[in-house]
Design a protein around this motif. Structure first.
Motif, mmCIF file in Angstrom:
data_model
loop_
_atom_site.group_PDB
_atom_site.id
_atom_site.type_symbol
_atom_site.label_atom_id
_atom_site.label_comp_id
_atom_site.label_asym_id
_atom_site.label_seq_id
_atom_site.Cartn_x
_atom_site.Cartn_y
_atom_site.Cartn_z
ATOM 1 N N SER A 22 -7.310 9.249 3.448
ATOM 2 C CA SER A 22 -5.788 9.713 3.830
ATOM 3 C C SER A 22 -5.056 8.600 3.261
ATOM 4 O O SER A 22 -5.235 7.408 3.366
ATOM 5 C CB SER A 22 -5.515 9.466 5.405
ATOM 6 O OG SER A 22 -6.545 10.538 6.034
ATOM 7 N N THR A 23 -3.724 8.858 2.472
ATOM 8 C CA THR A 23 -2.931 7.919 1.804
ATOM 9 C C THR A 23 -1.734 7.956 2.243
ATOM 10 O O THR A 23 -0.967 9.207 2.424
ATOM 11 C CB THR A 23 -3.064 8.355 0.175
ATOM 12 O OG1 THR A 23 -4.482 8.238 -0.219
ATOM 13 C CG2 THR A 23 -2.273 7.259 -0.483
ATOM 14 N N LEU A 24 -1.185 6.978 2.437
ATOM 15 C CA LEU A 24 0.252 6.914 2.846
ATOM 16 C C LEU A 24 0.718 5.950 1.711
ATOM 17 O O LEU A 24 0.531 4.693 1.324
ATOM 18 C CB LEU A 24 0.498 5.894 4.309
ATOM 19 C CG LEU A 24 1.738 5.562 4.563
ATOM 20 C CD1 LEU A 24 2.774 6.565 4.645
ATOM 21 C CD2 LEU A 24 1.759 4.571 5.687
ATOM 22 N N GLU A 25 2.040 6.391 1.146
ATOM 23 C CA GLU A 25 2.835 5.719 0.168
ATOM 24 C C GLU A 25 3.884 5.329 0.517
ATOM 25 O O GLU A 25 4.964 6.278 0.845
ATOM 26 C CB GLU A 25 2.884 6.414 -1.273
ATOM 27 C CG GLU A 25 3.599 5.929 -2.417
ATOM 28 C CD GLU A 25 3.632 6.681 -3.635
ATOM 29 O OE1 GLU A 25 4.297 5.998 -4.571
ATOM 30 O OE2 GLU A 25 3.266 7.900 -3.615
ATOM 31 N N ASP A 26 4.575 4.169 0.566
ATOM 32 C CA ASP A 26 5.969 3.666 0.982
ATOM 33 C C ASP A 26 6.583 3.528 -0.626
ATOM 34 O O ASP A 26 6.509 2.746 -1.235
ATOM 35 C CB ASP A 26 5.978 2.314 1.720
ATOM 36 C CG ASP A 26 7.355 2.137 2.115
ATOM 37 O OD1 ASP A 26 8.230 2.160 1.316
ATOM 38 O OD2 ASP A 26 7.308 1.356 3.259
ATOM 39 N N ILE A 27 7.453 4.639 -0.673
ATOM 40 C CA ILE A 27 8.206 4.660 -2.058
ATOM 41 C C ILE A 27 9.209 3.654 -2.247
ATOM 42 O O ILE A 27 9.113 2.949 -3.219
ATOM 43 C CB ILE A 27 8.628 6.053 -1.977
ATOM 44 C CG1 ILE A 27 7.690 7.240 -2.280
ATOM 45 C CG2 ILE A 27 9.720 6.211 -3.313
ATOM 46 C CD1 ILE A 27 8.156 8.572 -1.899
ATOM 47 N N GLU A 28 9.887 3.307 -1.255
ATOM 48 C CA GLU A 28 10.970 1.930 -1.189
ATOM 49 C C GLU A 28 10.164 0.694 -1.716
ATOM 50 O O GLU A 28 10.557 0.149 -2.260
ATOM 51 C CB GLU A 28 11.590 2.024 0.103
ATOM 52 C CG GLU A 28 12.602 3.214 0.187
ATOM 53 C CD GLU A 28 13.482 2.660 1.396
ATOM 54 O OE1 GLU A 28 14.808 3.133 1.261
ATOM 55 O OE2 GLU A 28 13.031 2.349 2.561
ATOM 56 N N GLU A 29 9.053 0.524 -0.788
ATOM 57 C CA GLU A 29 8.485 -0.808 -1.056
ATOM 58 C C GLU A 29 7.384 -0.788 -2.102
ATOM 59 O O GLU A 29 6.845 -1.994 -2.543
ATOM 60 C CB GLU A 29 7.900 -1.322 0.311
ATOM 61 C CG GLU A 29 8.928 -1.646 1.297
ATOM 62 C CD GLU A 29 8.205 -2.174 2.540
ATOM 63 O OE1 GLU A 29 7.033 -2.533 2.486
ATOM 64 O OE2 GLU A 29 8.858 -2.243 3.541
ATOM 65 N N GLY A 30 7.076 0.503 -2.407
ATOM 66 C CA GLY A 30 6.233 0.473 -3.853
ATOM 67 C C GLY A 30 4.713 0.127 -3.091
ATOM 68 O O GLY A 30 3.893 -0.318 -4.147
ATOM 69 N N ARG A 31 4.187 0.514 -1.853
ATOM 70 C CA ARG A 31 3.041 0.156 -1.155
ATOM 71 C C ARG A 31 2.428 1.626 -1.060
ATOM 72 O O ARG A 31 2.808 2.385 -0.618
ATOM 73 C CB ARG A 31 3.135 -0.735 -0.308
ATOM 74 C CG ARG A 31 2.180 -1.238 0.592
ATOM 75 C CD ARG A 31 2.340 -2.148 1.516
ATOM 76 N NE ARG A 31 1.171 -2.432 2.172
ATOM 77 C CZ ARG A 31 0.787 -2.461 3.291
ATOM 78 N NH1 ARG A 31 1.434 -1.481 4.020
ATOM 79 N NH2 ARG A 31 -0.506 -2.890 3.779
ATOM 80 N N THR A 32 0.971 1.224 -1.467
ATOM 81 C CA THR A 32 0.111 2.800 -1.167
ATOM 82 C C THR A 32 -0.850 2.219 -0.335
ATOM 83 O O THR A 32 -1.802 1.041 -0.844
ATOM 84 C CB THR A 32 -0.310 3.353 -2.394
ATOM 85 O OG1 THR A 32 0.875 3.618 -3.044
ATOM 86 C CG2 THR A 32 -1.308 4.477 -2.067
ATOM 87 N N VAL A 33 -1.352 2.856 0.734
ATOM 88 C CA VAL A 33 -2.554 2.339 1.517
ATOM 89 C C VAL A 33 -3.478 3.648 1.731
ATOM 90 O O VAL A 33 -2.840 4.780 2.092
ATOM 91 C CB VAL A 33 -2.257 1.726 2.846
ATOM 92 C CG1 VAL A 33 -3.478 1.627 3.876
ATOM 93 C CG2 VAL A 33 -1.358 0.594 2.910
ATOM 94 N N THR A 34 -4.855 3.553 1.415
ATOM 95 C CA THR A 34 -5.403 4.624 1.405
ATOM 96 C C THR A 34 -6.816 4.088 2.443
ATOM 97 O O THR A 34 -7.206 3.299 2.332
ATOM 98 C CB THR A 34 -6.166 5.093 0.269
ATOM 99 O OG1 THR A 34 -5.186 5.385 -0.794
ATOM 100 C CG2 THR A 34 -7.207 6.256 0.407
ATOM 101 N N THR A 35 -7.083 5.284 3.494
ATOM 102 C CA THR A 35 -8.420 5.128 4.298
ATOM 103 C C THR A 35 -9.295 6.132 3.910
ATOM 104 O O THR A 35 -8.839 7.424 3.792
ATOM 105 C CB THR A 35 -7.660 5.163 5.874
ATOM 106 O OG1 THR A 35 -6.641 4.331 6.246
ATOM 107 C CG2 THR A 35 -8.755 5.019 6.809
ATOM 108 N N TYR A 36 -10.496 5.742 4.045
ATOM 109 C CA TYR A 36 -11.624 6.703 3.709
ATOM 110 C C TYR A 36 -12.529 6.846 4.921
ATOM 111 O O TYR A 36 -12.669 5.861 5.712
ATOM 112 C CB TYR A 36 -12.486 6.062 2.553
ATOM 113 C CG TYR A 36 -11.813 5.757 1.474
ATOM 114 C CD1 TYR A 36 -11.650 6.910 0.591
ATOM 115 C CD2 TYR A 36 -11.037 4.515 1.044
ATOM 116 C CE1 TYR A 36 -10.897 6.713 -0.758
ATOM 117 C CE2 TYR A 36 -10.470 4.428 -0.251
ATOM 118 C CZ TYR A 36 -10.335 5.387 -1.068
ATOM 119 O OH TYR A 36 -9.502 5.265 -2.046
ATOM 120 N N GLY A 37 -12.918 8.250 5.182
ATOM 121 C CA GLY A 37 -13.760 8.506 6.492
ATOM 122 C C GLY A 37 -15.043 9.125 6.038
ATOM 123 O O GLY A 37 -14.928 9.895 5.088
#
Length: 199
Positions: free
Chosen positions: A178-193
Motif C-alpha cells: 500500500s503506497t501513499l504519495e504526498d505530491i506536494e511534499e514529494g514524500r512516498t511511503v509504502t507498507t508491505y503485508g
C-alpha cells in the motif's frame, strides 16, 4: 508449465549455488504458455526449486522483483503450474496479516468482502492507522493474475494498493503493498503485508 499473456521470463527459484541458472529459466511463448524438462537428479542438484517467478518483458530476473511468484510441488511425470484460476468467491473472508512499515511490524485482522456493492478490505479494528496498512478500497479483482488493485489520486496525493493472492497447500495467502504519495511534499511511503486466510 504456466500461462500468461503479459509476462515473459519464468525462472525457477530458489536455486543452489551449483545450479546453472540458464537451465532453470526460459521465456513464455506468444500464446502465454511454456514448458521445460529436467531429470529428478538435476532437480535435486539445483536445490529443489519450489517457485516459478514470472517477470514482465524487459525486466531483468537478476535485479528486478518478479511480477508474480507461483509455488509448485513436483509431481511425476508432469508438473503443471496454472496462472491465476483463483475465483473471487474463494478469496472472500477474514485474514490475519502482518505489516511492515518503516522497520516496525503490526498484526491486524482484515475481512475481504463486498460492502455496499464494492469490494473492500474492512479492518477488524476501528483504529485510524490500520486503514493505511491495507487500504480499504474499493478494489478491482483480476482472476487471471489473482490480484486485487486499488488506485486513487488528487492533485495533492495518490494512493495505490496491490494484493496478490496465492492458494498453497489448502490455504489462501496474500502479499500486499500500500503506497501513499504526498505530491506536494514529494514524500512516498509504502507498507508491505503478508496475510493468511483464517475464516
Amino acid at each position: 508449465m504456466a500461462r500468461s499473456r503479459n509476462m515473459k521470463a519464468m525462472p525457477c527459484a530458489p536455486l543452489s549455488e551449483n545450479a546453472v541458472k540458464e537451465n532453470w529459466s526460459g521465456k513464455l511463448g506468444d500464446g502465454g504458455g511454456g514448458s521445460t524438462k529436467f531429470t529428478l537428479l538435476g532437480y535435486i542438484q539445483a536445490g529443489l526449486p519450489k517457485e516459478l517467478q514470472l517477470f514482465k518483458p524487459g525486466d531483468d530476473p537478476e535485479s528486478d522483483e518478479p511480477e508474480l511468484t507461483l509455488d509448485f510441488k513436483l509431481s511425476a511425470p508432469v508438473t503443471e503450474v496454472k496462472l491465476g484460476g483463483l475465483p473471487l468467491e474463494e478469496l472472500l473472508g477474514t485474514y490475519s496479516a502482518t505489516f511492515t512499515f518503516e522497520g516496525e511490524t503490526d498484526t491486524y485482522n482484515f475481512t475481504f468482502m463486498y460492502y455496499e456493492g464494492q469490494l473492500v478490505f474492512k479492518p477488524e479494528s476501528d483504529g485510524f492507522g490500520s486503514a493505511f496498512l491495507l487500504l480499504p478500497g474499493p478494489y478491482e479483482y483480476d482472476p487471471a493474475t489473482a490480484t486485487a488493485t486499488y488506485e486513487a489520486e488528487t492533485e495533492y496525493w495518490s494512493l495505490s494498493a496491490h494484493v496478490r493472492f496465492i492458494y498453497e497447500e489448502g490455504t489462501v495467502r496474500f502479499s500486499s503493498d500500500s503506497t501513499l504519495e504526498d505530491i506536494e511534499e514529494g514524500r512516498t511511503v509504502t507498507t508491505y503485508g503478508e496475510g493468511t486466510k483464517i475464516d
